[in-house]
Scaffold this active site. Structure first.
Site, PDB file in Angstrom:
ATOM      1  CG  ASP A  37     109.292 -39.694  70.322  1.00 17.58           C
ATOM      2  OD1 ASP A  37     108.333 -38.833  69.937  1.00 17.58           O
ATOM      3  OD2 ASP A  37     110.458 -39.503  70.177  1.00 17.58           O
ATOM      4  NE  ARG A  86     106.203 -26.210  56.323  1.00 17.33           N
ATOM      5  CZ  ARG A  86     105.288 -25.358  55.638  1.00 17.33           C
ATOM      6  NH1 ARG A  86     105.850 -24.548  54.730  1.00 17.33           N
ATOM      7  NH2 ARG A  86     104.119 -25.515  55.986  1.00 17.33           N
ATOM      8  CG  ASN A  99     110.443 -35.857  58.370  1.00 17.29           C
ATOM      9  OD1 ASN A  99     111.319 -35.904  58.943  1.00 17.29           O
ATOM     10  ND2 ASN A  99     109.525 -35.061  58.075  1.00 17.29           N
ATOM     11  NE  ARG A 155      96.587 -24.763  58.644  1.00 15.01           N
ATOM     12  CZ  ARG A 155      97.754 -25.358  58.447  1.00 15.01           C
ATOM     13  NH1 ARG A 155      98.111 -25.826  57.315  1.00 15.01           N
ATOM     14  NH2 ARG A 155      98.556 -25.321  59.569  1.00 15.01           N
ATOM     15  CG  HIS A 179      99.299 -30.944  53.761  1.00 13.64           C
ATOM     16  ND1 HIS A 179      98.688 -30.105  53.938  1.00 13.64           N
ATOM     17  CD2 HIS A 179     100.062 -31.300  54.927  1.00 13.64           C
ATOM     18  CE1 HIS A 179      98.836 -29.555  55.414  1.00 13.64           C
ATOM     19  NE2 HIS A 179      99.776 -30.028  55.821  1.00 13.64           N
TER      20      HIS A 179
HETATM   21  N1  APR Z   1     110.471 -43.209  65.663  1.00 12.63           N
HETATM   22  C1  APR Z   1     109.524 -42.613  66.559  1.00 12.63           C
HETATM   23  N2  APR Z   1     109.520 -41.277  66.758  1.00 12.63           N
HETATM   24  C2  APR Z   1     110.363 -40.500  66.172  1.00 12.63           C
HETATM   25  C3  APR Z   1     111.099 -41.174  65.199  1.00 12.63           C
HETATM   26  C4  APR Z   1     111.253 -42.244  64.886  1.00 12.63           C
HETATM   27  N3  APR Z   1     111.844 -43.337  63.960  1.00 12.63           N
HETATM   28  N4  APR Z   1     112.066 -39.869  64.633  1.00 12.63           N
HETATM   29  C5  APR Z   1     111.641 -39.107  65.475  1.00 12.63           C
HETATM   30  N5  APR Z   1     110.607 -39.340  66.216  1.00 12.63           N
HETATM   31  C6  APR Z   1     110.030 -38.209  67.159  1.00 12.63           C
HETATM   32  C7  APR Z   1     110.628 -37.293  67.660  1.00 12.63           C
HETATM   33  O1  APR Z   1     111.795 -37.602  68.652  1.00 12.63           O
HETATM   34  C8  APR Z   1     109.653 -36.128  68.224  1.00 12.63           C
HETATM   35  O2  APR Z   1     109.448 -36.317  69.306  1.00 12.63           O
HETATM   36  O3  APR Z   1     109.119 -37.522  66.358  1.00 12.63           O
HETATM   37  C9  APR Z   1     108.751 -36.372  67.149  1.00 12.63           C
HETATM   38  C10 APR Z   1     108.239 -35.181  66.170  1.00 12.63           C
HETATM   39  O4  APR Z   1     107.694 -34.386  66.899  1.00 12.63           O
HETATM   40  P1  APR Z   1     108.013 -32.626  66.793  1.00 12.63           P
HETATM   41  O5  APR Z   1     109.451 -32.541  66.589  1.00 12.63           O
HETATM   42  O6  APR Z   1     107.258 -32.041  68.112  1.00 12.63           O
HETATM   43  O7  APR Z   1     107.076 -32.424  65.336  1.00 12.63           O
HETATM   44  P2  APR Z   1     105.431 -32.134  65.201  1.00 12.63           P
HETATM   45  O8  APR Z   1     105.331 -30.631  65.400  1.00 12.63           O
HETATM   46  O9  APR Z   1     104.798 -33.043  66.050  1.00 12.63           O
HETATM   47  O10 APR Z   1     105.285 -32.622  63.776  1.00 12.63           O
HETATM   48  C11 APR Z   1     105.652 -33.754  63.220  1.00 12.63           C
HETATM   49  O11 APR Z   1     104.211 -33.721  61.258  1.00 12.63           O
HETATM   50  O12 APR Z   1     103.183 -31.786  60.487  1.00 12.63           O
HETATM   51  C12 APR Z   1     104.238 -32.801  60.609  1.00 12.63           C
HETATM   52  O13 APR Z   1     105.822 -31.341  59.364  1.00 12.63           O
HETATM   53  C13 APR Z   1     105.272 -31.876  60.517  1.00 12.63           C
HETATM   54  O14 APR Z   1     106.954 -33.711  59.863  1.00 12.63           O
HETATM   55  C14 APR Z   1     106.363 -32.888  60.955  1.00 12.63           C
HETATM   56  C15 APR Z   1     105.475 -33.886  61.663  1.00 12.63           C
END
Ligand code: APR
Length: 326
Positions: A37, A86, A99, A155, A179
């Protein structure tokens, strides 16, 4: 003495979904985990937390968290959840620009450090991000697959089980297409132990076919909006448990060569007249990644809806091209 390599799973994104994935992989002993991350401490913290529970969970896997992509070297499978989720009122498509940047970064590093891995994309808008991932990595199409259909089908099955008062595990259901709002739950293939769900619904409503259809239509609508329903309740973030178990089901089928028949987002050339586009259909997942795509007969209406769904994704791809991502 030569040794058999341990299975290695890289999780890109240690947020909500990535964290649950790491926990489930540890509990099931599916393989060693590297959580990557940009927030390195979050990844390290989650890895440490899971490792410290290993005595209780009897887990023997190794887990590490890092911001360093080079640690994914040798991964057999990479699950990508990096990206923004979202907020209430947003569609998955609203995430496209932000994204896409993240997927380009993740994809470039996956290509560099894990060139032989199978990649499962979860980040939204998933069909578009899966297409972009394949473009960035240039991996063969059978090694880049998106998670959407397993979750959407689950679902659909949940809502059917509640309506019919039967165990969800006795339901078979499939959702095709993107999706997103245009997904296509396949009503004719929704069965309870092989008995069409519509037959049981009609029985439940004393032979009133139009009432049964009305109830099914409502279930189909709720399925298409199910992710948004969770977002609306959580308010900060989107669904994470069910997307994690769904992605894990795909990963497990690939790593254990189970050859499960799973709805997922795959590159369709001639299949379903998709003309070289990623979309949700049903495929066999095994050691080779996407080992085959099953072409099942669809009704005229379902074929038309699938085309609408593929066209919606094409619009997103065009937007990515306009933004210079492809
Ligand atoms: N490299 C690695 N990690 C990253 C990067 C990157 N370039 N950019 C962002 N992240 C990390 C963020 O720091 C965060 O910890 O991606 C993580 C995303 O986690 P959440 O915000 O908790 O999102 P989450 O609920 O896990 O969903 C992730 O999946 O279902 C889809 O719509 C949802 O696009 C979203 C993704």
């Amino acid at each position: 003495m030569s040794s058999i390599p341990r299975t290695k799973i890289a999780l890109i994104g240690a947020g909500q979904i990535g964290g649950v994935l790491a926990q489930l992989i540890s509990e099931r002993g599916l393989g060693d985990v590297v959580l990557v991350d940009i927030m390195g401490d979050v990844a390290r913290g989650k890895a440490l937390d899971i490792a410290e529970g290993a005595l209780v969970t009897r887990s023997t896997i190794n887990i590490e968290g890092t911001e360093d992509y080079s640690r994914i070297q040798g991964a057999h499978i990479v699950i990508v959840t990096a990206g923004l989720p979202r907020k209430p009122g947003m569609s998955r498509d609203d995430l496209i620009g932000v994204n896409a940047k993240i997927i380009v970064s993740a994809g470039t590093n996956i290509k560099k450090y894990a060139p032989d891995a199978v990649v499962i994309v979860v980040s939204n808008p998933m069909d578009t991000m899966t297409t972009l991932m394949q473009h960035v990595t240039q991996f063969p199409k059978h090694r880049v697959v998106g998670q959407g259909g397993v979750l959407d089908s689950s679902r659909f099955a949940t809502f059917l089980s509640w309506e019919l008062g039967v165990a969800v595990e006795d339901i078979h259901s499939m959702v095709f297409g993107g999706h997103g709002d245009t997904m296509v739950p396949l009503v004719d293939y929704a069965t309870v132990q092989g008995v069409p769900a519509m037959v049981l619904l009609t029985q439940k409503y004393n032979g009133d076919k139009s009432k049964a259809q009305e109830v099914m239509d409502a279930i189909v609508k709720r399925t298409a909006g199910a992710g948004g329903e969770v977002v609306g309740l959580l308010k900060t973030g989107s669904a994470f448990y069910s997307p994690a178990v769904s992605a894990l089901t795909m990963a497990e089928s690939i790593l254990r060569d189970q050859k499960r028949v799973l709805p997922c987002c795959v590159m369709c050339e001639t299949e379903y007249n998709a003309g070289g586009h990623y979309t949700g259909v049903v495929a066999v997942l095994g050691h080779g990644g996407v080992e085959s795509i099953l072409e099942i007969p669809l009704s005229k209406k379902e074929s038309e809806l699938l085309k609408v769904s593929i066209d919606a994704c094409k619009d997103n791809i065009q937007a990515l091209k306009t933004l210079g991502f492809m």
